[in-house]
Each structure stands twice: as C-alpha cells, then as structure tokens.
Design an enzyme around this catalytic site. Structure first.
Site, short mmCIF file in Angstrom:
data_model
loop_
_atom_site.label_atom_id
_atom_site.label_comp_id
_atom_site.label_asym_id
_atom_site.label_seq_id
_atom_site.Cartn_x
_atom_site.Cartn_y
_atom_site.Cartn_z
N CYS A 38 -28.76 5.86 8.34
CA CYS A 38 -27.47 5.17 8.33
C CYS A 38 -26.80 5.40 9.68
O CYS A 38 -26.50 6.54 10.04
CB CYS A 38 -26.58 5.68 7.20
SG CYS A 38 -24.94 4.89 7.18
N CYS A 56 -3.65 -0.20 4.92
CA CYS A 56 -5.09 -0.44 4.84
C CYS A 56 -5.38 -1.82 4.25
O CYS A 56 -6.52 -2.13 3.92
CB CYS A 56 -5.77 0.65 4.01
SG CYS A 56 -5.17 0.80 2.32
N GLU A 94 4.60 11.71 -3.52
CA GLU A 94 3.21 11.39 -3.85
C GLU A 94 3.06 11.34 -5.36
O GLU A 94 3.69 12.13 -6.09
CB GLU A 94 2.28 12.46 -3.24
CG GLU A 94 0.84 12.42 -3.67
CD GLU A 94 0.16 11.10 -3.32
OE1 GLU A 94 -0.44 10.51 -4.24
OE2 GLU A 94 0.25 10.66 -2.16
#
Length: 437
Positions: free
Chosen positions: A155, A391, A314
């Site tokens: 990989c 993201c 969080e």
C-alpha cells in the site's frame, strides 16, 4: 455506440462529471477536460454511474498511478491525477459548494497546503477475509463498489514499514484458529509505537496467543485485542511498550491516545493544519475561546498554550475525559475545561447560557455544525471571530450560509488542506468575522 463526452469537473467521489441530454454522468477514472467514452453500470432517470472505457483526449494533469492496485482497491480514487492538480480540483469543489449551497464567496482564497503525497496514512482500518477454497487470507482495503477485500500486497499511502506487513499479516491470520472470525485489523501509529488492533470475534487459544507474541516481537509492533465495540479494545502484547501518542513540537505538547480513538490520519498535515488554524484564530492571553467538537483536545491545548482560556465541548464522555487528562499532562489545566455536550442538539438558549466567547473554533464531523450555526444569533453578542475546520465542503457551505446570511458574519477566507492525497476527501478551513460590539 456511445458518443464521446467532455468531462466538466470532478464530484466529491473523484469521478468525472459530464452531461448528456440533460442527464448527469458520473464516470470513474475520467478527469476534467478529457474527451472519453464510458460504460454505464447503473442507470437512473436523472443520472448514470459509469466507468471510463477509452480516453480519446487525456487531461494535462493525468499521470500513471504509482500503486499497481489502483483501480481495483477502493482506498484511493485520484492516483491518476498529478498531486498538485488534485489540490486545485479540491479547491474548486470547495468554492463551488460555497457558491451553490451557501450562496457565499470568501473574500480571500487561502493558498492550498500540501504535504507528502505517499506514506502519509498513520490510521487505517484494514479488512480481513479468509478464503477457505484457497486456504489463504486477504488483508487490505475493500475493492471498489464491493464487499470483497482487494488482493493487495503493498500500500503506497501507508508508511513503508506498514505496507511491508501486509503479506506477513496474511500468514499470521492463516496461522490463527479464529482466522474466520477476525474481520478487521485497525492500524494506529504513534510517534514511538505501532499498534495493530485485532477485531477478534472469538477468544484466542493459547497457541494463538503465542503466535501473536512472536509476530509482535519479530516486527516490533504492539497488539491490542477488540472483542466487542471500540471501548472493549485492550492492550495484549507487549504490556511494556511505549505509550501511543503524537506530538505537537511547535506547542510543546504530547497527546496520548488509545488506538480506537479518533486522531487525524495524516499527523504531519495535522501540524500544518494547527498552525494555519491558530494563525487565523490568533488567540491572545486572557481571551475566552470555545472549541466545539474538541475531541482529544487537538486544538484546545495549542490555543491554551497561547495564553487563552479554552472551553472544549464534545459529545463523547470518553473523549472529554481524555482531553482533560491530556490538558493536565501538558500542564494546561488552569486554562482549560471540558464539557460533555451533544452539539447537534444545542440551541440559542444553550449558547447564551455558556456566556460570552471572544472567539470560537469549530471542527465537526461530516454532518457539519448546523445547530451551532443557528444558535449563534446575532443579537446575543456571539464570538466576533470563528475558525471552522471541515471534512465536508457541502456541510461547511450550508453552515456558512447560515452564519453569513442569518447571523451577520463575513466569510473572510477559505482554503483546502490536502490531508488525504489521492482521495477525493476535501479537508478545508474557513474564517468568519463580524464587527465587534
């Protein structure tokens, strides 16, 4: 015969986008500017999914993929595109999303941030499949659009030492009595130790344990076992290995973490991201700053190191506890506190109850931070500066629209961070400001 088409752009999966008689065609393996033919494998009324059949006119940025498994393995989607051109394409994806979804345009496009294109992936979830007919095990990523595990021996996006373990791991799985009950190996690399978490659905035999210990010693790795969910993972061997951590030298911070806890896949780019985020946020001594979706404290602790008082929020109690421990470890507890909060359900009343923050950093998962954006009512004296790390450009754009059009912020700057080279994943950062009261 299918008429050749011109590829107009890339979608968020790295597929070429073309239009034929009002229908959108998403073509794997095609790049913007190319003239191609294609074979459709899924047809719907308004769109088709296809694979490139023939490239009649290649794009300027087309290159030969470095990995021999590209096209079969589903781990990468853009190795056929020059690395810098990949980033330019991601920048266009970000700008297009901001324009079309959020109806906003940044005053400044930040220069794209690059890093190493190969060997960058320090976190990976490898699938395992024992093929009884061939009496062999496969260890790697899934094939494209398939539940099968790619027959890969190396990989290119993982560090070479981990890539070199793929074949030994096959032999290891073959040698275990539970080889048909071991579906996953999670890779978690720190600065001083390499951890492999085996998802064992059945207990190990004493022979299995001896085999794992010998493998760990030979290849200098540490094994964790995970019989259930992520919280069940525990250190198996060796017990005296160095702790798993990553460092932030610029801020004199050491961040311990457990191998199943979230950390950035690309640690070198994480340091660059932190530098850019803090330069944009510009925390000052004495300021009160909120860090939403704070995780382990990846942003909270560097902000506190600059002298600001940070409150991290969080949703995971485990991560809240870990962030507090990391703060204490780095002697930052006097300037930090952490709270367990479901940030997908907050409202204006909750935000008002937290008191005034001078600035805010938001780093949500792919779902974005809609509840946060809508809770920052412009009449509540909200933070005058927000740095948003994303993201998912689509949810960033959606939330940017709320911040700008509803709450009176200006989108001062936005740009991409190439956190995941050779994939279509777009990591980005945006700066919002409003006039101080």
């Amino acid at each position: 015969m299918i008429t050749p088409v011109i590829i107009e752009s890339l979608d968020q999966e790295g597929r070429g986008v073309a239009h034929v008689e009002g229908k959108v065609i998403f073509i794997e393996g095609a790049l913007p500017g190319e003239l191609v033919t294609y074979n459709a494998y899924r047809k719907k009324q308004n769109f088709e999914l296809a694979q490139v059949a023939q490239i009649l006119k290649p794009a300027f940025g087309r290159v030969t993929p470095q990995c021999q498994y590209f096209g079969t393995c589903g781990g990468c989607s853009l190795q056929h595109l020059d690395a810098r051109t990949q980033v330019a394409a991601k920048q266009r994806v970000l700008e297009d999303n901001l324009r079309h979804i959020g109806k906003v345009k940044p005053e400044l496009i930040l220069p794209a941030v690059y890093g190493a294109a190969w060997g960058y992936r320090y976190r990976a979830r490898l699938s395992v499949r024992y093929v009884a007919k061939k009496d062999t095990a496969l260890v790697g990523f899934h094939e494209k659009r398939s539940s099968f595990v790619a027959d890969m021996q190396t990989c290119e996006i993982m560090p070479q030492r981990i890539s070199a373990l793929l074949m030994p791991l096959r032999k290891l799985v073959n040698a275990l009595s539970i080889r048909q009950r071991l579906p996953q190996i999670e890779v978690s690399l720190g600065d001083d130790v390499d951890v492999l978490v085996l998802r064992n659905l059945e207990p190990l035999t004493s022979k299995d344990e001896a085999t794992l210990k010998a493998f760990a010693e030979q290849h200098r790795i540490q094994f964790f076992l995970q019989p259930g969910g992520p919280k069940t993972a525990y250190r198996f061997y060796p017990q005296n290995a160095p702790e798993l951590n990553y460092t932030l030298p610029e801020f004199n911070i050491v961040m311990p973490f457990d191998p199943t806890e979230f950390t950035q896949v690309n640690p070198s780019m994480n340091r660059v991201l932190l530098r850019r985020a803090l330069n944009l946020l510009d925390p000052r001594p004495g300021e009160r700053i909120a860090d939403l979706f704070c995780g382990l404290g990846n942003f909270s602790l560097p902000i506190a190191r600059r002298g600001a008082y940070v409150t991290g929020y969080e949703g995971s109690a485990t991560l809240v506890r870990r962030a507090a421990e990391n703060s204490e470890r780095n002697k930052l507890s006097p300037r930090t506190k952490f709270a367990e909060t479901n940030l997908f359900e907050i409202d204006e009343r909750w935000m008002q109850d937290q008191g005034h923050f001078d600035k805010m950093l938001i780093d949500p998962p792919r779902e974005g931070a809609m509840a946060v954006a809508t809770s920052l009512n412009k009449e509540q004296a909200p933070p005058w500066r927000i740095v948003y790390v994303s993201c998912n450009p689509a949810t960033l754009a959606r939330d940017a629209g709320v911040l700008v059009h509803r709450n009176g912020y200006s989108l001062k700057a936005a740009g991409v961070i190439n956190m995941f080279p050779h994939t279509a994943h777009v990591e980005s950062i945006a700066l919002f400001e409003k006039e101080k009261d």
